[in-house]
Scaffold this motif. Sequence first.
Motif, PDB file in Angstrom:
ATOM      1  N   ASP A 119       0.845  -1.068   0.010  1.00 46.98           N
ATOM      2  CA  ASP A 119      -0.078   0.028  -0.071  1.00 46.98           C
ATOM      3  C   ASP A 119       0.982   1.505  -0.146  1.00 46.98           C
ATOM      4  O   ASP A 119       1.798   1.143   0.725  1.00 46.98           O
ATOM      5  CB  ASP A 119      -0.891   0.051   1.230  1.00 46.98           C
ATOM      6  CG  ASP A 119      -2.053  -0.718   1.170  1.00 46.98           C
ATOM      7  OD1 ASP A 119      -2.735  -0.938  -0.085  1.00 46.98           O
ATOM      8  OD2 ASP A 119      -2.501  -1.498   1.995  1.00 46.98           O
ATOM      9  N   THR A 160      -2.444   4.323 -10.231  1.00 42.89           N
ATOM     10  CA  THR A 160      -2.833   2.872  -9.987  1.00 42.89           C
ATOM     11  C   THR A 160      -1.565   2.049 -10.423  1.00 42.89           C
ATOM     12  O   THR A 160      -1.023   1.322  -9.766  1.00 42.89           O
ATOM     13  CB  THR A 160      -4.124   2.464 -10.564  1.00 42.89           C
ATOM     14  OG1 THR A 160      -5.161   3.110  -9.911  1.00 42.89           O
ATOM     15  CG2 THR A 160      -4.126   0.936 -10.288  1.00 42.89           C
ATOM     16  N   HIS A 161      -1.505   2.479 -11.778  1.00 42.58           N
ATOM     17  CA  HIS A 161      -0.262   1.740 -12.107  1.00 42.58           C
ATOM     18  C   HIS A 161       1.172   2.041 -11.453  1.00 42.58           C
ATOM     19  O   HIS A 161       1.844   1.214 -11.650  1.00 42.58           O
ATOM     20  CB  HIS A 161       0.053   2.151 -13.701  1.00 42.58           C
ATOM     21  CG  HIS A 161       1.129   1.686 -14.503  1.00 42.58           C
ATOM     22  ND1 HIS A 161       2.311   2.191 -14.950  1.00 42.58           N
ATOM     23  CD2 HIS A 161       1.090   0.458 -14.963  1.00 42.58           C
ATOM     24  CE1 HIS A 161       3.008   1.415 -15.571  1.00 42.58           C
ATOM     25  NE2 HIS A 161       2.289   0.170 -15.811  1.00 42.58           N
ATOM     26  N   GLN A 209     -10.822   2.949 -10.301  1.00 47.29           N
ATOM     27  CA  GLN A 209      -9.303   2.614 -10.624  1.00 47.29           C
ATOM     28  C   GLN A 209      -8.684   1.766  -9.496  1.00 47.29           C
ATOM     29  O   GLN A 209      -7.445   1.435  -9.656  1.00 47.29           O
ATOM     30  CB  GLN A 209      -8.552   3.820 -10.973  1.00 47.29           C
ATOM     31  CG  GLN A 209      -9.170   4.682 -11.958  1.00 47.29           C
ATOM     32  CD  GLN A 209      -8.604   3.847 -13.479  1.00 47.29           C
ATOM     33  OE1 GLN A 209      -7.751   2.949 -13.351  1.00 47.29           O
ATOM     34  NE2 GLN A 209      -9.260   3.870 -14.433  1.00 47.29           N
ATOM     35  N   GLY A 210      -9.398   1.321  -8.658  1.00 48.31           N
ATOM     36  CA  GLY A 210      -8.730   0.681  -7.317  1.00 48.31           C
ATOM     37  C   GLY A 210      -8.313   1.385  -6.133  1.00 48.31           C
ATOM     38  O   GLY A 210      -7.305   1.116  -5.352  1.00 48.31           O
ATOM     39  N   LEU A 211      -8.570   2.866  -6.289  1.00 47.58           N
ATOM     40  CA  LEU A 211      -7.764   3.778  -5.225  1.00 47.58           C
ATOM     41  C   LEU A 211      -8.620   4.034  -4.061  1.00 47.58           C
ATOM     42  O   LEU A 211      -9.824   4.514  -4.325  1.00 47.58           O
ATOM     43  CB  LEU A 211      -7.615   5.137  -6.134  1.00 47.58           C
ATOM     44  CG  LEU A 211      -6.363   5.182  -6.771  1.00 47.58           C
ATOM     45  CD1 LEU A 211      -6.513   6.594  -7.731  1.00 47.58           C
ATOM     46  CD2 LEU A 211      -5.056   5.062  -6.025  1.00 47.58           C
ATOM     47  N   THR A 242      -2.368   3.112  -3.890  1.00 52.49           N
ATOM     48  CA  THR A 242      -3.718   2.257  -3.597  1.00 52.49           C
ATOM     49  C   THR A 242      -4.519   3.137  -2.762  1.00 52.49           C
ATOM     50  O   THR A 242      -5.730   2.845  -2.639  1.00 52.49           O
ATOM     51  CB  THR A 242      -3.265   1.043  -2.644  1.00 52.49           C
ATOM     52  OG1 THR A 242      -2.777   1.429  -1.415  1.00 52.49           O
ATOM     53  CG2 THR A 242      -2.488   0.030  -3.332  1.00 52.49           C
ATOM     54  N   SER A 287      -5.997   9.257 -12.799  1.00 48.91           N
ATOM     55  CA  SER A 287      -6.010   8.099 -11.600  1.00 48.91           C
ATOM     56  C   SER A 287      -5.547   6.761 -12.369  1.00 48.91           C
ATOM     57  O   SER A 287      -4.794   6.122 -11.427  1.00 48.91           O
ATOM     58  CB  SER A 287      -7.627   8.149 -11.415  1.00 48.91           C
ATOM     59  OG  SER A 287      -8.406   7.975 -12.723  1.00 48.91           O
TER      60      SER A 287
END
Length: 618
Positions: free
Chosen positions: A22, A61-62, A91-93, A66, A57
């Motif tokens: 993270d 992520t890339h 985007q998983g954030l 996190t 965003s």
Amino acid sequence: MRKPLLATMLLFGLLSGLPAQDFILQGCYWSCPEDAPGSLPDSATLEFWVDHLTVQSPEFTHAGFTAIWLPNLTAQAPQQVKKLIQNLNRQGLTVIAEVDLRQDSLGTLSEQGTALNDALGVASFSITDRAHFPAEAFAADFKALLERGIEPKFIIRGSPDFDRSGQQVRWMRNTLKALGEKALPKPRIYDYQLREALRKACSDTTYDVRRVYRSSIRDTSALSGYNIVTLANHPAYKNQNAQPADYDNPIEEPLLAYAYLLTNNQIGLPSVFYGDYFGGDSELVEYAEKKPLRAHIDQLMAIHRQFIFNSTLVEYLNATDSGKRSAYYSGDSTRALVFQLEGNSTPAGLQSRTQGARDVLVAINFGSDTLSLRQEVNTSNIKAGDYFTDVTAQSLSQKAMLLPFDSLDAEPSAVAVRVPPRSYAVWVQGRAQKITPSRVQLTANPYPDYIELNWEVAYERKVLGYQVERSVNDGPFEQIGQLPPLANENESASFLFLDKDIFQGEDLRYRIKLIDKEGRFEFSPVAQTTPVQRDLKFELIEAPEQHSCTFKMKSNYSGQGQLVIYDANGDPVFEQPQTITKGDNITRVDLSRLDKGIYYLRFHAEERALWSTKVVRL
């Protein structure tokens, strides 16, 4: 004699490493800390920032982030902000909202948290709190939030005076006691005292940077890194007290601070300030002339994920109380941090169980001279003949061999490293390549007649095109092709390219050069391969009956060959061109025009005979 990795180390337990995969991105976008809570700019400015962060965003992520801290979120936020949060979540954030508990009129944590969750779907919070707020009261409020069905992934507490008196540690211990040891999720606190030590290390040339080892909350209190968030800069650090060179000044050149925070996984969960990450591209006025640290931070996070995450032990090799010897040939011992992380349980270590551990060495040179030293290391996971490889490509010693510390040593126990001024390097035990973070991931699949290149692009924002580059037998890279983008903008894309201009035995290296619309470019990691050897396998499946025979040829390539029949004297009596296709090829040979007797079938390809068999014409 090899000793266990214990001295001046931090132990979380055999398999418990800090979940530092993270990473938190925090910054100041549409408002600033001195503004009133919940204040927002005019609609045009707000729309700009919402669109800007939505577009960015996929990049966050890339890179490995996190979570993202957003300022001044309130339950009354306009629709644009709600849409932004939804896009960030997709985007998983994880979005972290700021909660101010300094004024009773603003409501409790459970009240503000519930309102933010109901209105925006936010369930993680960074709390600005009163320095003397009772831990028991906070624990009760936190439990009330959990009882409402809201379980924050992150809940981080800070105090407005930056905890110069160390009260946060006592507060955290009392909070954990009130919550119970098994309570989840665990609250965290910001490590202000480590941040202050790093500020001095980066800005004061007389400061002994080895004091950093004794400054973190984890090192001084044994509080678990699970309960700590580390930071270098933050929107609040703006010299708001108007005092020069003190705790609330920003770190003007924070790269070396990030090098420490992103490599020592034992001290807490790292956070990165948006302004430091993007520099002049951040659109923040005070960062207009700053160089972005993005490339360095992306590389450090990638190194962390592969070689450092889940490491359970760290040893401060050049600490003043370390039992390890150091010999400095240039540079200053008071301006360097050198430490070692065990590599048994890291992702790289677990993948190389049969080849041994993958310990990591880190050297950070805060000095103005080149750091050149011979450093004794912990050899618990190291054997004679081992070496370390620099995966940052920033040191002056790409490979650090294990060698005796001095002429009196019977066994090798040290490495010699050289690091440029105001720089750092990370070495990994054994063979390793430079870590090159890129949104382009390339694979090269070899075949006898061509190389198949496949690459995935995480997002195509501002992409102008892709150039395919090749190096033959360690020669220079040269362009061999190009492809346009698919114009997916914030979506992923896949590409295929065939390199047919190859020869057997060549050592081939490929990379993709991504060029954006602003003239900048980035390279994919290099993919190395060599053409597969051409392979033909033959089998006579039907011997001559009366006037024919049949044979099978299995090939891994397509091409042309020649079937020739010779008589017993070795003279050719029949020739026939033969097409080779991948897979099984069945050929029936007509012998009806030949006299009875002994003959030899030979198959020629690639200017040589590849197969021969005897047949008898009955």
